[in-house]
Write a protein that holds these residues in place. Sequence first.
Motif, mmCIF file in Angstrom:
data_model
loop_
_atom_site.group_PDB
_atom_site.id
_atom_site.type_symbol
_atom_site.label_atom_id
_atom_site.label_comp_id
_atom_site.label_asym_id
_atom_site.label_seq_id
_atom_site.Cartn_x
_atom_site.Cartn_y
_atom_site.Cartn_z
ATOM 1 N N TYR A 25 2.254 40.531 58.754
ATOM 2 C CA TYR A 25 3.545 40.091 58.478
ATOM 3 C C TYR A 25 4.481 40.973 60.013
ATOM 4 O O TYR A 25 4.960 40.496 61.149
ATOM 5 N N GLN A 26 5.026 41.825 59.530
ATOM 6 C CA GLN A 26 5.162 42.641 60.574
ATOM 7 C C GLN A 26 4.996 42.765 61.535
ATOM 8 O O GLN A 26 5.696 42.224 62.656
ATOM 9 N N GLN A 27 3.489 42.903 62.032
ATOM 10 C CA GLN A 27 3.031 42.635 63.753
ATOM 11 C C GLN A 27 3.370 41.374 63.860
ATOM 12 O O GLN A 27 2.767 41.528 65.447
ATOM 13 N N SER A 28 2.778 40.253 63.213
ATOM 14 C CA SER A 28 3.191 39.412 64.055
ATOM 15 C C SER A 28 5.149 39.316 64.409
ATOM 16 O O SER A 28 5.165 38.247 65.912
ATOM 17 N N LYS A 29 5.158 39.363 63.432
ATOM 18 C CA LYS A 29 6.700 39.339 63.993
ATOM 19 C C LYS A 29 6.937 40.346 65.776
ATOM 20 O O LYS A 29 7.759 40.019 65.987
ATOM 21 N N GLU A 30 6.412 41.310 64.916
ATOM 22 C CA GLU A 30 6.222 41.952 66.697
ATOM 23 C C GLU A 30 6.066 41.404 67.630
ATOM 24 O O GLU A 30 7.122 41.530 69.017
ATOM 25 N N ARG A 31 5.008 41.267 67.723
ATOM 26 C CA ARG A 31 4.587 40.159 69.080
ATOM 27 C C ARG A 31 5.193 39.559 68.805
ATOM 28 O O ARG A 31 5.433 39.354 70.729
ATOM 29 N N GLU A 32 5.534 38.601 68.185
ATOM 30 C CA GLU A 32 6.876 37.319 68.626
ATOM 31 C C GLU A 32 7.680 37.845 69.429
ATOM 32 O O GLU A 32 7.923 37.369 70.574
ATOM 33 N N TYR A 35 7.303 38.646 73.158
ATOM 34 C CA TYR A 35 6.880 37.600 73.658
ATOM 35 C C TYR A 35 7.892 37.179 74.191
ATOM 36 O O TYR A 35 8.770 37.075 75.537
ATOM 37 N N LYS A 36 9.299 36.578 73.229
ATOM 38 C CA LYS A 36 10.387 37.025 73.769
ATOM 39 C C LYS A 36 11.002 37.508 74.337
ATOM 40 O O LYS A 36 11.851 37.379 75.759
ATOM 41 N N GLY A 37 10.767 39.229 74.668
ATOM 42 C CA GLY A 37 10.984 40.008 75.979
ATOM 43 C C GLY A 37 10.444 39.446 76.990
ATOM 44 O O GLY A 37 11.500 39.527 78.281
ATOM 45 N N VAL A 38 9.613 39.138 77.568
ATOM 46 C CA VAL A 38 8.554 39.005 78.470
ATOM 47 C C VAL A 38 8.929 37.184 78.567
ATOM 48 O O VAL A 38 9.370 37.352 80.503
ATOM 49 N N LEU A 39 9.349 36.516 78.214
ATOM 50 C CA LEU A 39 10.400 35.147 78.549
ATOM 51 C C LEU A 39 11.541 35.737 79.373
ATOM 52 O O LEU A 39 11.898 34.572 80.142
#
Length: 82
Positions: A25-32, A35-39
């Motif tokens: 869960y923590q990994q998927s949250k960090e990945r998300e 990605y928001k940072g890239v946006l």
Amino acid sequence: MSSRAKAALVASCAISSLIIWGVHYQQSKEREDMYKGVLRDDERRREKMRHREEELRISQSKREIYERVQTISSSKETSNGS
């Protein structure tokens, strides 16, 4: 197997499962979040480009106005003419 051993086995399996789930869960949250940072970076870059284009248009229009009002001569003409 005694009931205490069974309880310990079940508890350790449950705790291990919760830890594994938590890490995923923590990994998927960090990945998300990444990605928001890239946006955000892309939007910031687009806004900066729009701002630069607007400044370029303003600069070009000012140059056109100045060229209509002022005569422009090259440096060779001014040095030879003097």
